[in-house]
Design a protein around this motif. Structure first.
Motif, PDB file in Angstrom:
ATOM      1  N   PRO A   8       0.831  -1.201   0.000  1.00 22.17           N
ATOM      2  CA  PRO A   8       0.000   0.000   0.000  1.00 22.17           C
ATOM      3  C   PRO A   8       0.859   1.242   0.000  1.00 22.17           C
ATOM      4  CG  PRO A   8       0.087  -0.916   2.199  1.00 22.17           C
ATOM      5  CD  PRO A   8       0.838  -1.869   1.304  1.00 22.17           C
ATOM      6  N   THR A   9       0.536   2.185  -0.834  1.00 18.32           N
ATOM      7  CA  THR A   9       1.260   3.434  -0.906  1.00 18.32           C
ATOM      8  C   THR A   9       0.288   4.572  -0.808  1.00 18.32           C
ATOM      9  OG1 THR A   9       1.098   3.446  -3.291  1.00 18.32           O
ATOM     10  CG2 THR A   9       3.068   2.454  -2.355  1.00 18.32           C
ATOM     11  N   ARG A  10       0.801   5.768  -0.566  1.00 15.39           N
ATOM     12  CA  ARG A  10      -0.068   6.928  -0.429  1.00 15.39           C
ATOM     13  C   ARG A  10      -0.658   7.327  -1.772  1.00 15.39           C
ATOM     14  NH1 ARG A  10      -1.012  10.432   3.544  1.00 15.39           N
ATOM     15  NH2 ARG A  10      -1.614  12.574   3.051  1.00 15.39           N
ATOM     16  N   SER A  11       0.097   7.150  -2.828  1.00 22.35           N
ATOM     17  CA  SER A  11      -0.385   7.491  -4.164  1.00 22.35           C
ATOM     18  C   SER A  11      -0.341   6.255  -5.034  1.00 22.35           C
ATOM     19  CB  SER A  11       0.474   8.589  -4.783  1.00 22.35           C
ATOM     20  OG  SER A  11       0.030   8.900  -6.066  1.00 22.35           O
ATOM     21  N   CYS A  12      -1.466   5.919  -5.673  1.00 20.90           N
ATOM     22  CA  CYS A  12      -1.557   4.699  -6.456  1.00 20.90           C
ATOM     23  C   CYS A  12      -1.997   5.024  -7.866  1.00 20.90           C
ATOM     24  CB  CYS A  12      -2.555   3.723  -5.824  1.00 20.90           C
ATOM     25  SG  CYS A  12      -2.157   3.315  -4.113  1.00 20.90           S
ATOM     26  N   ILE A  13      -1.305   4.477  -8.855  1.00 18.96           N
ATOM     27  CA  ILE A  13      -1.650   4.686 -10.256  1.00 18.96           C
ATOM     28  C   ILE A  13      -1.633   3.345 -10.965  1.00 18.96           C
ATOM     29  CG2 ILE A  13      -1.063   5.871 -12.394  1.00 18.96           C
ATOM     30  CD1 ILE A  13       0.330   7.982 -10.798  1.00 18.96           C
ATOM     31  N   TYR A  14      -2.707   3.018 -11.674  1.00 19.14           N
ATOM     32  CA  TYR A  14      -2.788   1.801 -12.457  1.00 19.14           C
ATOM     33  C   TYR A  14      -2.837   2.175 -13.930  1.00 19.14           C
ATOM     34  CZ  TYR A  14      -4.407  -0.115  -8.021  1.00 19.14           C
ATOM     35  OH  TYR A  14      -4.525  -0.463  -6.701  1.00 19.14           O
ATOM     36  N   TYR A  15      -2.024   1.538 -14.722  1.00 19.46           N
ATOM     37  CA  TYR A  15      -2.050   1.754 -16.155  1.00 19.46           C
ATOM     38  C   TYR A  15      -2.608   0.508 -16.834  1.00 19.46           C
ATOM     39  CZ  TYR A  15       0.931   5.780 -15.408  1.00 19.46           C
ATOM     40  OH  TYR A  15       1.425   6.981 -14.999  1.00 19.46           O
ATOM     41  N   PRO A  16      -3.375   0.683 -17.906  1.00 23.43           N
ATOM     42  CA  PRO A  16      -3.943  -0.473 -18.593  1.00 23.43           C
ATOM     43  C   PRO A  16      -2.864  -1.282 -19.294  1.00 23.43           C
ATOM     44  CG  PRO A  16      -4.346   1.513 -19.839  1.00 23.43           C
ATOM     45  CD  PRO A  16      -3.751   1.949 -18.539  1.00 23.43           C
ATOM     46  N   LYS A  17      -3.154  -2.557 -19.462  1.00 23.46           N
ATOM     47  CA  LYS A  17      -2.208  -3.438 -20.134  1.00 23.46           C
ATOM     48  C   LYS A  17      -2.307  -3.271 -21.644  1.00 23.46           C
ATOM     49  CE  LYS A  17      -4.024  -6.891 -18.040  1.00 23.46           C
ATOM     50  NZ  LYS A  17      -4.353  -8.256 -17.597  1.00 23.46           N
ATOM     51  N   CYS A  18      -1.172  -3.264 -22.303  1.00 23.92           N
ATOM     52  CA  CYS A  18      -1.136  -3.125 -23.761  1.00 23.92           C
ATOM     53  C   CYS A  18      -0.688  -4.468 -24.329  1.00 23.92           C
ATOM     54  CB  CYS A  18      -0.178  -2.021 -24.183  1.00 23.92           C
ATOM     55  SG  CYS A  18      -0.639  -0.397 -23.532  1.00 23.92           S
ATOM     56  N   SER A  19      -1.529  -5.086 -25.110  1.00 25.58           N
ATOM     57  CA  SER A  19      -1.221  -6.426 -25.596  1.00 25.58           C
ATOM     58  C   SER A  19      -0.253  -6.422 -26.776  1.00 25.58           C
ATOM     59  CB  SER A  19      -2.524  -7.132 -26.003  1.00 25.58           C
ATOM     60  OG  SER A  19      -3.205  -6.357 -26.984  1.00 25.58           O
ATOM     61  N   THR A  20      -0.259  -5.345 -27.569  1.00 23.50           N
ATOM     62  CA  THR A  20       0.552  -5.334 -28.789  1.00 23.50           C
ATOM     63  C   THR A  20       1.661  -4.306 -28.755  1.00 23.50           C
ATOM     64  OG1 THR A  20      -1.019  -3.816 -29.831  1.00 23.50           O
ATOM     65  CG2 THR A  20      -1.373  -6.180 -30.163  1.00 23.50           C
ATOM     66  N   ASP A  21       1.395  -3.156 -28.159  1.00 21.17           N
ATOM     67  CA  ASP A  21       2.365  -2.056 -28.205  1.00 21.17           C
ATOM     68  C   ASP A  21       2.575  -1.536 -26.803  1.00 21.17           C
ATOM     69  OD1 ASP A  21       4.003  -0.006 -28.747  1.00 21.17           O
ATOM     70  OD2 ASP A  21       2.562   1.198 -29.890  1.00 21.17           O
ATOM     71  N   ASP A  22       3.786  -1.643 -26.291  1.00 20.96           N
ATOM     72  CA  ASP A  22       4.078  -1.193 -24.941  1.00 20.96           C
ATOM     73  C   ASP A  22       3.992   0.309 -24.797  1.00 20.96           C
ATOM     74  OD1 ASP A  22       4.440  -3.773 -24.150  1.00 20.96           O
ATOM     75  OD2 ASP A  22       6.617  -3.755 -24.492  1.00 20.96           O
ATOM     76  N   ASN A  23       4.060   1.029 -25.925  1.00 20.24           N
ATOM     77  CA  ASN A  23       4.020   2.486 -25.863  1.00 20.24           C
ATOM     78  C   ASN A  23       2.633   3.053 -26.162  1.00 20.24           C
ATOM     79  OD1 ASN A  23       6.801   2.679 -25.321  1.00 20.24           O
ATOM     80  ND2 ASN A  23       7.271   2.414 -27.499  1.00 20.24           N
ATOM     81  N   CYS A  24       1.603   2.191 -26.223  1.00 22.65           N
ATOM     82  CA  CYS A  24       0.275   2.678 -26.550  1.00 22.65           C
ATOM     83  C   CYS A  24      -0.260   3.540 -25.417  1.00 22.65           C
ATOM     84  CB  CYS A  24      -0.671   1.515 -26.822  1.00 22.65           C
ATOM     85  SG  CYS A  24      -1.061   0.530 -25.371  1.00 22.65           S
ATOM     86  N   ARG A  25      -1.088   4.487 -25.782  1.00 24.97           N
ATOM     87  CA  ARG A  25      -1.659   5.390 -24.805  1.00 24.97           C
ATOM     88  C   ARG A  25      -3.069   4.941 -24.436  1.00 24.97           C
ATOM     89  NH1 ARG A  25       0.001  11.492 -26.850  1.00 24.97           N
ATOM     90  NH2 ARG A  25       2.266  11.192 -26.761  1.00 24.97           N
ATOM     91  N   PRO A  26      -3.433   4.977 -23.147  1.00 27.25           N
ATOM     92  CA  PRO A  26      -4.780   4.572 -22.746  1.00 27.25           C
ATOM     93  C   PRO A  26      -5.812   5.571 -23.251  1.00 27.25           C
ATOM     94  CG  PRO A  26      -3.601   5.541 -20.899  1.00 27.25           C
ATOM     95  CD  PRO A  26      -2.603   5.407 -22.012  1.00 27.25           C
ATOM     96  N   GLN A  27      -6.992   5.051 -23.562  1.00 26.03           N
ATOM     97  CA  GLN A  27      -8.095   5.878 -24.026  1.00 26.03           C
ATOM     98  C   GLN A  27      -8.998   6.200 -22.843  1.00 26.03           C
ATOM     99  OE1 GLN A  27      -8.390   7.055 -27.146  1.00 26.03           O
ATOM    100  NE2 GLN A  27      -6.476   6.043 -27.700  1.00 26.03           N
ATOM    101  N   VAL A  28      -9.121   7.463 -22.509  1.00 23.66           N
ATOM    102  CA  VAL A  28      -9.983   7.904 -21.417  1.00 23.66           C
ATOM    103  C   VAL A  28     -11.012   8.876 -21.983  1.00 23.66           C
ATOM    104  CG1 VAL A  28     -10.112   9.160 -19.236  1.00 23.66           C
ATOM    105  CG2 VAL A  28      -8.227   7.583 -19.645  1.00 23.66           C
ATOM    106  N   ASN A  29     -12.266   8.504 -21.907  1.00 21.45           N
ATOM    107  CA  ASN A  29     -13.352   9.353 -22.379  1.00 21.45           C
ATOM    108  C   ASN A  29     -14.304   9.757 -21.268  1.00 21.45           C
ATOM    109  OD1 ASN A  29     -12.484   9.085 -25.143  1.00 21.45           O
ATOM    110  ND2 ASN A  29     -13.399   7.043 -25.151  1.00 21.45           N
ATOM    111  N   TRP A  30     -14.231   9.069 -20.125  1.00 23.15           N
ATOM    112  CA  TRP A  30     -15.092   9.362 -18.986  1.00 23.15           C
ATOM    113  C   TRP A  30     -14.264   9.293 -17.720  1.00 23.15           C
ATOM    114  CZ3 TRP A  30     -20.130  10.768 -19.849  1.00 23.15           C
ATOM    115  CH2 TRP A  30     -20.628  10.518 -21.127  1.00 23.15           C
ATOM    116  N   VAL A  31     -14.528  10.209 -16.793  1.00 22.30           N
ATOM    117  CA  VAL A  31     -13.792  10.283 -15.527  1.00 22.30           C
ATOM    118  C   VAL A  31     -14.787  10.235 -14.383  1.00 22.30           C
ATOM    119  CG1 VAL A  31     -12.339  11.702 -14.045  1.00 22.30           C
ATOM    120  CG2 VAL A  31     -11.845  11.553 -16.490  1.00 22.30           C
ATOM    121  N   LEU A  32     -14.571   9.304 -13.464  1.00 20.27           N
ATOM    122  CA  LEU A  32     -15.380   9.200 -12.253  1.00 20.27           C
ATOM    123  C   LEU A  32     -14.603   9.831 -11.108  1.00 20.27           C
ATOM    124  CD1 LEU A  32     -17.924   8.139 -10.847  1.00 20.27           C
ATOM    125  CD2 LEU A  32     -16.723   5.975 -10.471  1.00 20.27           C
ATOM    126  N   ASP A  33     -15.092  10.954 -10.616  1.00 19.84           N
ATOM    127  CA  ASP A  33     -14.461  11.692  -9.519  1.00 19.84           C
ATOM    128  C   ASP A  33     -15.043  11.177  -8.213  1.00 19.84           C
ATOM    129  OD1 ASP A  33     -13.172  13.455  -7.890  1.00 19.84           O
ATOM    130  OD2 ASP A  33     -14.140  15.262  -8.664  1.00 19.84           O
TER     131      ASP A  33
END
Length: 316
Positions: A8-33
């Motif tokens: 457990p850390t104070r700040s946590c960030i999860y990045y989506p898994k990229c199956s084909t390209d390690d440099n792919c950018r995640p698609q975010v169209n909706w944000v739940l605050d």
């Protein structure tokens, strides 16, 4: 910091898994605050002890934490016994609260993301503040409904007014304009207001600006501090202002926030000028001299943090 579900850390960030390209950018169209209602006051001691026993083998340490939780709060000479929550301001409260959310939220979100999500899911959490980005609206709505049930199991509740789902991302402006809904909504996170913006070349970027309420509060603190130091030597006041303004600019010096930095520095300069002219009934500080003091003591507005695309190649 990447989270592997083990620490457990104070700040946590999860990045989506990229199956084909390690440099792919995640698609975010909706944000739940997300906003947990009265988190520090409602976390369950029973569940917290269970989580601690899962991580700590030494029972003496667990008993010591239990005693600290059961000691209550002392306010104005009166001791108040509490059966839930962790005292805000206590040295151990941030760590204990973060351990609690690690089990309640972090591990569950990671499992939900791998098993239930149809698109990309990004989670950013700092203490009890969290944001969840989704590629698809259906994922966001299902996640929100299941998270409510998850929170109730551990005696927590999402704030019904502060928790909200907004359309945010590179396509938000176009979609909302087509639907006649106006500009994309914004959200606040870690003293920054996040806005759907564009670069000079017309590309999408997340514009981060200082929250006005936070800036006004900081300027009020500087004003009070200047009046307290009104008769102190100018070099001493200058050194103090140098540290205050420099720290502010280094924290808020993100791309796209230069105007807010310059406004903060200019307002501090005017406050200092006003106080210097009140040191004596006969004293009047000419603006030419004030400009020399500003150049000498107040650091210029400067962007210290790199753009996200360059954050791994720049040392700050």
């Amino acid at each position: 910091m990447h989270v592997d579900g083990k620490s457990p850390t104070r700040s946590c960030i999860y990045y989506p898994k990229c199956s084909t390209d390690d440099n792919c950018r995640p698609q975010v169209n909706w944000v739940l605050d997300l906003d947990v209602r009265s988190f520090f006051d409602t976390l369950s001691h029973e569940w917290l002890v269970r989580f601690l026993q899962h991580r700590i083998a030494d029972r003496r340490v667990v008993r010591l934490i239990q005693k600290w939780l059961n000691a209550g709060v002392l306010e104005q000479g009166k001791r108040t016994q509490v059966e839930a929550g962790s005292p805000q301001g206590g040295s151990a409260s941030p760590l204990l609260a973060n351990i609690y959310l690690h089990y309640v939220l972090d591990l569950w979100v990671q499992a939900w993301r791998n098993k239930c999500a149809h698109g990309d899911v990004i989670v950013v959490r700092y203490a009890d503040n969290a944001l969840v980005g989704f590629e698809f609206k259906d994922d966001a709505e299902r996640f929100w409904a299941e998270l409510k049930e998850r929170m109730q199991k551990f005696q927590l509740e999402l704030h019904p007014e502060k928790t909200r789902l907004i359309e945010f991302g590179r396509h938000a402006a176009t979609n909302r304009k087509r639907a006649g809904l106006g500009k994309p909504e914004t959200f606040d996170f870690l003293v920054f207001k996040h806005i759907c913006g564009k670069t000079k070349k017309g590309r999408f970027m997340v514009l981060r600006q200082t929250i006005r309420k936070r800036m006004r509060a900081k300027l009020q603190e500087v004003k009070i501090g200047l009046w307290r130091r009104m008769h102190d030597p100018v070099p001493e006041v200058g050194e103090w202002l140098k540290s205050v303004v420099g720290g502010h600019i280094r924290y808020f010096g993100v791309p796209g926030n230069r105007y807010a930095l310059a406004h903060f520095r200019l307002t501090v300069s005017r406050l200092w000028h006003h106080v210097l002219e009140r040191r004596s009934q006969k004293g009047r500080v000419q603006w030419e001299r004030m400009q020399r003091l500003i150049r000498r003591w107040l650091p210029p507005a400067h962007i210290y943090h790199p753009y996200p695309s360059r954050r791994l190649r720049v040392t700050t």
